[in-house]
Scaffold this active site. Structure first.
Site, PDB file in Angstrom:
ATOM      1  N   SER A 189       0.837  -1.211   0.000  1.00  0.00           N
ATOM      2  CA  SER A 189       0.000   0.000   0.000  1.00  0.00           C
ATOM      3  C   SER A 189       0.869   1.257   0.000  1.00  0.00           C
ATOM      4  CB  SER A 189      -0.902   0.023   1.241  1.00  0.00           C
ATOM      5  OG  SER A 189      -1.811  -1.054   1.231  1.00  0.00           O
ATOM      6  N   ARG A 247      -0.091   7.929   5.562  1.00  0.00           N
ATOM      7  CA  ARG A 247      -1.117   7.255   6.371  1.00  0.00           C
ATOM      8  C   ARG A 247      -2.513   7.807   6.091  1.00  0.00           C
ATOM      9  NH1 ARG A 247      -0.451   2.801  10.083  1.00  0.00           N
ATOM     10  NH2 ARG A 247       1.777   2.509  10.134  1.00  0.00           N
ATOM     11  N   HIS A 269      -3.592   6.395   2.906  1.00  0.00           N
ATOM     12  CA  HIS A 269      -3.899   4.980   3.143  1.00  0.00           C
ATOM     13  C   HIS A 269      -5.302   4.814   3.725  1.00  0.00           C
ATOM     14  CE1 HIS A 269      -3.447   1.151   5.544  1.00  0.00           C
ATOM     15  NE2 HIS A 269      -3.114   0.760   4.343  1.00  0.00           N
TER      16      HIS A 269
END
Lengths: 215, 215
Positions: free
Chosen positions: A22, A45, A48
């Site tokens: 990812s 993040r 994500h």
């Protein structure tokens, strides 16, 4: 399709491999050059958590926000959240000092406070932050009115938090409240995602990333 | 900008007016014609929770999913959630039968189960759903592996839930797991958002909207 025709595709079962893949995809598809290293991890993040590499282009920030969040948390500061979803998205194991995660939205005093100040419950819930605001980390991931109200309290002289992660979402007030945050004249370090997009996952992801050691 | 130059823009303080204006904007900017009436409200709420009218075009669904969720909840079915954020995004006051909202991710047995089945903790947490799965409402808003694992359990003969709100997010497996959900051969009513986008807010918004009377 009948049950005998149906097949589930092969998929990755290993959590660490999923993260690696990812993050590699995110870094390949996002333009992250303008972010200081400590913030770059947080932006990864945040992407994500929402599946959208292009939010990188909408991120607004103060250069020192990553360090401000990290050092406040290491020093034991509470995290003041505007919604239960933000509060429950924060990974307690990442917090350096077993920091308190506070959400006052469901406090029984809030409906009366909202009526008294003539504002939403999300805004009124901040009245119950006053004694903890100084030096705290604020994480707003839902209500534009909470972010507007925070700026009002600061304009009225409330003690400043250490940093503001202000990423409310939506069609009424989100754009404007985040623009006002970016212009806050008290030099309070902030992190936001400009525009309508935002939300509890982005706010919690950002705090989680900034709370830990860089990965 | 100095504090004396800073001014906070006028903003709407009335929660009901904010909802009205938001929903009007969403309906003006989204193409909702293809949705049955009971589902249209849910799609509006999902857009409201993420700030993106164009997700309407990515919504995949079974025609009867709204009725399936609603009647399961009226009948007292539990809501099985893959993450704490989904579970805490569900508004208890909207649930017709004080339905249980279950998230097993943090159960102490999950790490050992994950090692045993060679899968993520999000997938392993579903082992603890088995006794409640029949007739339940499933709400997956985070992990593609949870949705893949659910489909595997069903393929192995697990009793079917009443409906699946399956909106995991991300770069590894989200697209594929949602495509597989849409092809599920057991005629389990489903609601999804195809592509990488998704998340706990979308999943919780959908359940909240489908739980209540149409607005």
């Amino acid at each position: 399709m009948t049950p005998s025709d149906f097949s589930i595709p092969e998929y990755e079962h290993d959590g660490a491999a999923i993260y690696r893949e990812s993050f590699a995809t995110i870094r390949a598809e996002s333009d992250l050059k303008r972010f200081p290293a400590a913030l770059e991890t947080a932006v990864v993040r945040m992407i994500h958590g929402c599946g959208m590499p292009d939010i990188a282009d909408a991120v607004g920030f103060s250069p020192g926000v990553a360090e401000a969040v990290r050092s406040a948390l290491v020093g034991g500061a509470p995290i003041l959240c505007d919604s239960e979803m933000v509060a429950h998205g924060i990974t307690r194991a990442r917090l350096a000092a077993a920091n308190r995660v506070v959400c006052t939205l469901r406090d029984e005093r809030v409906p009366a406070l909202a009526a008294e100040i003539g504002n939403t419950r999300s805004a009124a819930a901040l009245e119950l932050w006053r004694s903890e605001l100084k030096g705290a980390v604020v994480a707003i991931g839902n209500a534009p009115t909470a972010l507007f109200r925070l700026l009002e309290l600061l304009a009225e002289g409330a003690p400043p938090p250490a940093a503001i992660v202000g990423i409310p979402v939506g069609f009424v007030g989100a754009v404007e409240s985040k623009a006002a945050l970016a212009e806050n004249p008290w030099e309070i370090p902030y992190l936001t995602v400009h525009g309508r997009r935002g939300g509890s996952a982005m706010a919690a992801s950002a705090v989680n990333a900034l709370a830990g050691e860089p990965e």
